[in-house]
Design a protein around this motif. Structure first.
Motif, PDB file in Angstrom:
ATOM      1  N   PRO A 229      -0.286  -5.714   9.940  1.00 45.42           N
ATOM      2  CA  PRO A 229      -0.193  -5.608   8.475  1.00 45.42           C
ATOM      3  C   PRO A 229      -0.819  -6.814   7.771  1.00 45.42           C
ATOM      4  O   PRO A 229      -0.867  -7.920   8.301  1.00 45.42           O
ATOM      5  N   ILE A 230      -1.265  -6.564   6.548  1.00 42.61           N
ATOM      6  CA  ILE A 230      -1.927  -7.568   5.713  1.00 42.61           C
ATOM      7  C   ILE A 230      -1.118  -7.781   4.444  1.00 42.61           C
ATOM      8  O   ILE A 230      -0.619  -6.823   3.840  1.00 42.61           O
ATOM      9  N   SER A 231      -1.029  -9.038   4.024  1.00 43.16           N
ATOM     10  CA  SER A 231      -0.292  -9.375   2.812  1.00 43.16           C
ATOM     11  C   SER A 231      -1.036 -10.472   2.060  1.00 43.16           C
ATOM     12  O   SER A 231      -1.993 -11.063   2.567  1.00 43.16           O
ATOM     13  N   ILE A 232      -0.594 -10.734   0.830  1.00 41.71           N
ATOM     14  CA  ILE A 232      -1.085 -11.852   0.015  1.00 41.71           C
ATOM     15  C   ILE A 232       0.133 -12.576  -0.529  1.00 41.71           C
ATOM     16  O   ILE A 232       1.057 -11.941  -1.039  1.00 41.71           O
ATOM     17  N   GLY A 233       0.133 -13.898  -0.449  1.00 47.15           N
ATOM     18  CA  GLY A 233       1.302 -14.672  -0.874  1.00 47.15           C
ATOM     19  C   GLY A 233       1.270 -15.037  -2.345  1.00 47.15           C
ATOM     20  O   GLY A 233       1.009 -16.187  -2.701  1.00 47.15           O
TER      21      GLY A 233
ATOM     22  N   VAL B  43       1.991  -7.276  -7.918  1.00 49.10           N
ATOM     23  CA  VAL B  43       1.507  -5.887  -8.061  1.00 49.10           C
ATOM     24  C   VAL B  43      -0.017  -5.836  -7.990  1.00 49.10           C
ATOM     25  O   VAL B  43      -0.592  -4.758  -7.820  1.00 49.10           O
ATOM     26  N   LEU B  44      -0.676  -6.987  -8.126  1.00 43.17           N
ATOM     27  CA  LEU B  44      -2.127  -7.022  -8.033  1.00 43.17           C
ATOM     28  C   LEU B  44      -2.566  -6.664  -6.614  1.00 43.17           C
ATOM     29  O   LEU B  44      -2.001  -7.163  -5.639  1.00 43.17           O
ATOM     30  N   LEU B  45      -3.546  -5.794  -6.514  1.00 43.28           N
ATOM     31  CA  LEU B  45      -4.093  -5.338  -5.228  1.00 43.28           C
ATOM     32  C   LEU B  45      -3.027  -4.700  -4.347  1.00 43.28           C
ATOM     33  O   LEU B  45      -3.145  -4.677  -3.119  1.00 43.28           O
ATOM     34  N   GLU B  46      -2.000  -4.167  -4.975  1.00 47.34           N
ATOM     35  CA  GLU B  46      -0.925  -3.495  -4.228  1.00 47.34           C
ATOM     36  C   GLU B  46      -1.466  -2.373  -3.362  1.00 47.34           C
ATOM     37  O   GLU B  46      -0.954  -2.103  -2.266  1.00 47.34           O
ATOM     38  N   ASP B  47      -2.511  -1.713  -3.846  1.00 47.57           N
ATOM     39  CA  ASP B  47      -3.079  -0.598  -3.094  1.00 47.57           C
ATOM     40  C   ASP B  47      -3.937  -1.060  -1.910  1.00 47.57           C
ATOM     41  O   ASP B  47      -4.303  -0.250  -1.053  1.00 47.57           O
ATOM     42  N   GLN B  48      -4.248  -2.346  -1.836  1.00 45.63           N
ATOM     43  CA  GLN B  48      -5.110  -2.860  -0.775  1.00 45.63           C
ATOM     44  C   GLN B  48      -4.326  -3.413   0.420  1.00 45.63           C
ATOM     45  O   GLN B  48      -4.845  -3.444   1.531  1.00 45.63           O
ATOM     46  N   VAL B  49      -3.115  -3.883   0.176  1.00 42.43           N
ATOM     47  CA  VAL B  49      -2.345  -4.554   1.231  1.00 42.43           C
ATOM     48  C   VAL B  49      -1.359  -3.590   1.882  1.00 42.43           C
ATOM     49  O   VAL B  49      -1.141  -2.479   1.401  1.00 42.43           O
ATOM     50  N   ASP B  50      -0.738  -4.043   2.964  1.00 42.19           N
ATOM     51  CA  ASP B  50       0.273  -3.251   3.656  1.00 42.19           C
ATOM     52  C   ASP B  50       1.685  -3.691   3.289  1.00 42.19           C
ATOM     53  O   ASP B  50       2.617  -2.897   3.341  1.00 42.19           O
ATOM     54  N   VAL B  51       1.813  -4.965   2.943  1.00 41.62           N
ATOM     55  CA  VAL B  51       3.095  -5.547   2.577  1.00 41.62           C
ATOM     56  C   VAL B  51       2.911  -6.326   1.279  1.00 41.62           C
ATOM     57  O   VAL B  51       1.987  -7.141   1.176  1.00 41.62           O
ATOM     58  N   VAL B  52       3.754  -6.083   0.303  1.00 43.44           N
ATOM     59  CA  VAL B  52       3.686  -6.780  -0.981  1.00 43.44           C
ATOM     60  C   VAL B  52       4.594  -8.012  -0.910  1.00 43.44           C
ATOM     61  O   VAL B  52       5.806  -7.878  -0.708  1.00 43.44           O
ATOM     62  N   SER B  53       4.003  -9.207  -1.072  1.00 43.08           N
ATOM     63  CA  SER B  53       4.754 -10.452  -0.910  1.00 43.08           C
ATOM     64  C   SER B  53       4.731 -11.269  -2.198  1.00 43.08           C
ATOM     65  O   SER B  53       3.733 -11.283  -2.915  1.00 43.08           O
TER      66      SER B  53
END
Length: 503
Positions: free
Chosen positions: A366-370, A378-388
């Protein structure tokens, strides 16, 4: 008298020989220069090697030629000049700078390129472009070794189109090209450049599920080397000892940070990669998963930097993606803090392309952004696997913020950083820091249990020193940052340690 005449004749003869030797040496140097061509970094006005400015992936699909074979050395030279021609073209269309055009395009080809540049300038158009991958096929190579025809398929990249300095469009592209090159003065120059067809964007794969049903972890740096986990004082035995503390807390994950420059930027250093592997090995022995943040202390985000950051990704991800301790990837720590200085759209564009590259390299984790706040998450929520997201506000607002974010996505949500500084010195009014920290964690544990919050706390240790690059040089910021740990500077476990352990 005769003796003087002899000396004079000998002197004249010696001067004649020296002058002619100097002339011959000068001619030889000129011929050598014309045969070899100018130095590439000088020609492009770059005081750097290629690794510092442009490194797209190149995969030759075929170099078979029925006539003269393309020797490996000539193939390397052809590839280098071809990529430099792309770099020069991209730079010219964005900045209007003609540097390098004469060295990489024949007279007829540069007329067309300069006409395009003049049209764009007259209409206030700028095109910022970079290519990320090339797949050339050698279609023809002349017997004299001076003409080559390539078909470059699946040339992928990104471009931004500006009108009067206003961003009009930003998009990915994927196209095929036909290119004819001539060898002139030691350079492969583009004679003909034709776009054949555009390809449709590939379908983004489905999201990868989060690996731990209930994620409970902690952000980790060694106590004596904060923000320098993989430096000269790297100690595998110390890692093992620290990870036993994490398992004693009944946690299942740690988050670690890879410095972009520290690891070697586009060319990750083998010794750093080995240290990362050793850290993962020790985590695996301790039964811990590891969340790896890939671009700590990176802040350029420019389109021209994409090939370099992609090489950084490739080097690290390919080295450890099969490791059993790997939980997943955190692309960047708090990129929203760079919105003001770098531009929100510039940062988001870089994140999108980095995610695409990362997913292509490793479709299994999985990919996330901190993000630094729940609102930014919520930014790029559709691009990541986990919302952090990170949370350093009053706990009274945590439940509402967390639930609001969960309602905005179907993806798993992780509170990636939360903590409380126990600093009680002059810059905090000599408050009751450790008692307040314990009360904070007792309240947080109740909230996380009630709201089923996946989390990683900040952090395991108090630190004696905090680098200025982290929070600046002001003492009220540095001192506060030193005391977020639940084990103090002398190795004594705080009350909060036992509150977390016995939750």
């Amino acid at each position: 008298m005769n003796r003087n005449k002899t000396i004079l004749r000998a002197t004249i003869l010696l001067l004649f020989v020296l002058v002619n030797a100097g002339i011959l040496f000068g001619i030889s140097q000129i011929i050598a220069y014309l045969n070899t061509g100018a130095d590439k970094s000088t020609m492009l006005h770059l005081d750097a090697k290629r690794a510092d400015y442009y490194l797209p992936d190149v995969t030759w699909e075929s170099v078979e030629n029925p006539g003269r074979p393309l020797e490996p050395a000539n193939q390397t030279r052809l590839e280098q000049d071809y990529l430099d021609a792309w770099y020069v073209r991209n730079n010219a269309l964005f900045t209007g700078d003609e540097t390098g055009i004469n060295d990489h395009y024949t007279s007829s080809a540069r007329v067309k390129l300069k006409e395009l540049m003049a049209f764009n300038q007259a209409n206030g158009i700028q095109i910022e472009t970079t290519t990320l991958a090339h797949h050339p096929t050698l279609e023809f190579y002349s017997a004299d070794g001076k003409l080559a025809v390539l078909t470059d398929r699946k040339v992928s990249g990104f471009e931004k189109i500006y009108t009067n300095d206003t961003l009009l469009q930003a998009q990915a592209f994927n196209a095929d090209y036909r290119v004819v090159l001539l060898l002139e003065d030691g350079f492969w120059r583009i004679r003909h450049f034709e776009r054949l067809a555009a390809r449709k964007d590939s379908v983004v794969p489905a999201s990868i599920p989060m690996q731990a049903e209930a994620l409970e972890g902690i952000n980790y740096y060694p106590q004596e080397t904060p923000w320098d986990t993989f430096g000269e004082n790297f100690d595998r035995e110390l890692l093992a000892k620290d990870f036993r503390l994490v398992t004693d807390l009944n946690l299942n994950c740690i988050r670690v940070f890879i410095g972009y420059e520290d690891f070697g930027k586009a060319n990750p250093k083998p010794e750093k990669l080995e240290k990362l592997t050793q850290l993962l090995d020790e985590a695996d022995k301790a039964g811990l998963k590891v969340m790896v943040t890939l671009f700590d202390f990176y802040g350029n985000y420019s389109l021209s930097d994409n090939t370099l950051t992609n090489k950084h990704l490739s080097g690290i991800v390919n080295h450890v993606k099969e490791h059993p301790a790997l939980w997943g990837w955190d692309v960047k720590n708090e990129p929203d803090l760079d919105f003001e200085s770098r531009g929100k759209e510039t940062v988001l564009f870089w994140l999108r392309q980095s995610i695409l590259k990362l997913r292509a390299l490793d479709p299994e984790h999985p990919i996330s952004i901190g993000w630094s706040t729940p609102e930014a998450a919520v930014l790029l929520e559709d691009q990541v696997d986990v919302v952090s997201y990170h949370y350093y506000r009053d706990l009274s607002g945590l439940s509402e913020a967390h639930q609001k974010l969960k309602n905005q996505t179907k993806k798993p949500v992780v509170l990636q950083e939360i903590g409380y500084s126990s600093y009680s010195g002059i810059w905090n009014g000599f408050g009751i820091g450790k008692t307040s920290q314990d009360a904070f964690y007792k309240e947080f544990i109740q909230l996380k249990r009630r709201d089923s919050i996946n989390y990683l706390s900040w952090t395991l240790f108090d630190f004696r020193e905090v680098p200025e690059r982290v929070v600046g040089r002001f003492p009220w910021r540095k001192n506060k940052q030193k005391y977020f740990g639940i084990i103090d500077q002398n190795g004594v476990k705080d009350e909060a340690y036992y509150t977390i352990k016995n939750r």
